[in-house]
Design an enzyme around this catalytic site. Structure first.
Site: not given
Ligand code: NAD
Length: 338
Positions: A161-162, A181, A212-213, A239-241, A270, A302
């Site tokens: 999604k992001i 991906d 990615c997660p 911005t992920s983890r 963090e 964050h």
């Molecule tokens: P999502 O589940 O919609 O998308 C994650 C994508 O990563 C999926 O398309 C999946 O196929 C892909 N993926 C899984 N393993 C992978 C790998 N090894 N290599 C490449 N791609 C891989 O999640 P999202 O809503 O887009 O969120 C993404 C990340 O953003 C989340 O994991 C979350 O930790 C982080 N997040 C951070 C904040 C913030 O405030 N900083 C807020 C929301 C989410």
């Protein structure tokens, strides 16, 4: 039979003023009993939820085997994560102790994707430094030469999604966008995004953005070896983890100049820092503090998710998840293992 309304007693951990505001607002017509705790959820604090059927937790709460066992000994049956990620929940332990885990899969991917651009623009145009200079009556442009995003090759890792929105934003800037991906998004391909392997991203991209997660397989995805493959002066935005990046390796790459710009909203340690006012404390994390001294590093605590739209959606969905579980024992936003 008249309308039967059930409500759950919910222990809401790690709460701040803003959480109360949005949750109280969303709960007005629902009527769950919300008990707020500022404490992080830990083994030491799990007892606070002893008489609550539901525990609502956030990104830096630690829901490990011990914590979950203690919660299950009390009344808790439901863990309602008020975030998308659940890497901080031991799902096997939750299953073993009969705890259902629900989450908020999407609350505003736009909030996070737009924050990626905010971080990048601060790094490339030093807007934060200009703001401070102008307030001090210093209109010198020394040290403020910027960089343009147009024409850069951008690598997006994870196009869920992001990541998908981030890819589109960079296309809007006139960038060439590559992605990695396991699940390719056909719409993005039609928009002109080229899916490729990770090595091609490391070797060809000027800007790399992580979406990615955090999984055992993605921990320290950015490390000494992958950094070595990258272009000199590469920009990395996370911005992920936090633990997707080996921060010590990034620090050495910054010192050598290999890493040209480093923008992070998340950090692997963090949970000892973020969401707290530590401005009068001696911060013990030397690596983090050293990073804050680099002119080419931009860190936010964050806050990528932190918009009014996202907070409203988080509260609405979390309370709806709780109500659905309460009414039927299941919920579409349940986290399933395996
Ligand atoms: P999502 O589940 O919609 O998308 C994650 C994508 O990563 C999926 O398309 C999946 O196929 C892909 N993926 C899984 N393993 C992978 C790998 N090894 N290599 C490449 N791609 C891989 O999640 P999202 O809503 O887009 O969120 C993404 C990340 O953003 C989340 O994991 C979350 O930790 C982080 N997040 C951070 C904040 C913030 O405030 N900083 C807020 C929301 C989410």
């Amino acid at each position: 039979m008249g309308y039967v309304f059930n409500s759950m007693k919910v222990a809401v951990f790690s709460t701040r003023k803003y959480d109360r505001k949005y949750f109280d607002q969303a709960n007005e017509l629902i009527g769950h009993e919300l008990v707020y705790f500022e404490n992080l959820l830990r083994e030491e604090t799990a007892q606070l939820a002893a008489d609550c059927e539901c525990v609502c937790a956030f990104v830096n709460d630690k829901l490990n085997e011990q914590t979950l066992a203690l919660l299950a000994q009390g009344k808790t049956r439901l863990i309602a994560m008020r975030c998308a990620g659940f890497n901080n929940v031991d799902m096997e332990a939750a299953n073993k102790h009969g705890l259902t885990v629900v989450r908020v899969p999407a609350y505003s991917p736009h909030a996070v994707s737009e924050h990626v651009i905010a971080i990048l623009m601060a790094l490339y145009r030093t807007t934060h430094r200009s703001h401070n200079r102008v307030r001090e009556g210093n209109f010198s442009l020394e040290g403020m030469v910027g960089h343009e995003v147009f024409g850069k090759t951008v690598g997006v890792i994870g196009t869920g999604k992001i990541g998908a929105l981030v890819a589109k934003l960079f296309l809007g800037f006139g960038c060439k966008v590559c992605a990695f991906d396991m699940r390719e998004d056909e719409e993005l391909t039609r928009w002109g995004v080229r899916y490729t392997d990770l090595d091609t991203i490391w070797e060809t991209c000027d800007i790399i953005s992580l979406h990615c997660p955090l999984l055992p397989t993605t921990k320290h995805l950015i490390n000494e070896d992958t950094l070595a493959k990258m272009k000199s002066g590469v920009t990395i935005i996370n911005t992920s983890r936090g633990a997707l990046i080996d921060t010590a390796a990034a620090y050495h790459a910054l010192k050598s100049g290999k890493l040209g710009f480093f923008g992070i909203d998340v950090y692997e340690e963090e949970d000892n820092l973020f969401f707290e006012d530590l401005s009068t404390e001696i911060i013990q994390d030397d690596l983090f503090m050293r990073l804050t001294t680099f002119p080419n590093v931009f860190i936010t605590g964050h806050q990528a998710f932190f918009t009014d739209t996202a907070l409203t959606n988080i509260a609405d969905t979390t309370l709806a998840n709780i109500s659905k579980f309460d009414a039927s024992g299941s919920c579409a936003n349940q986290v399933l293992i395996g």
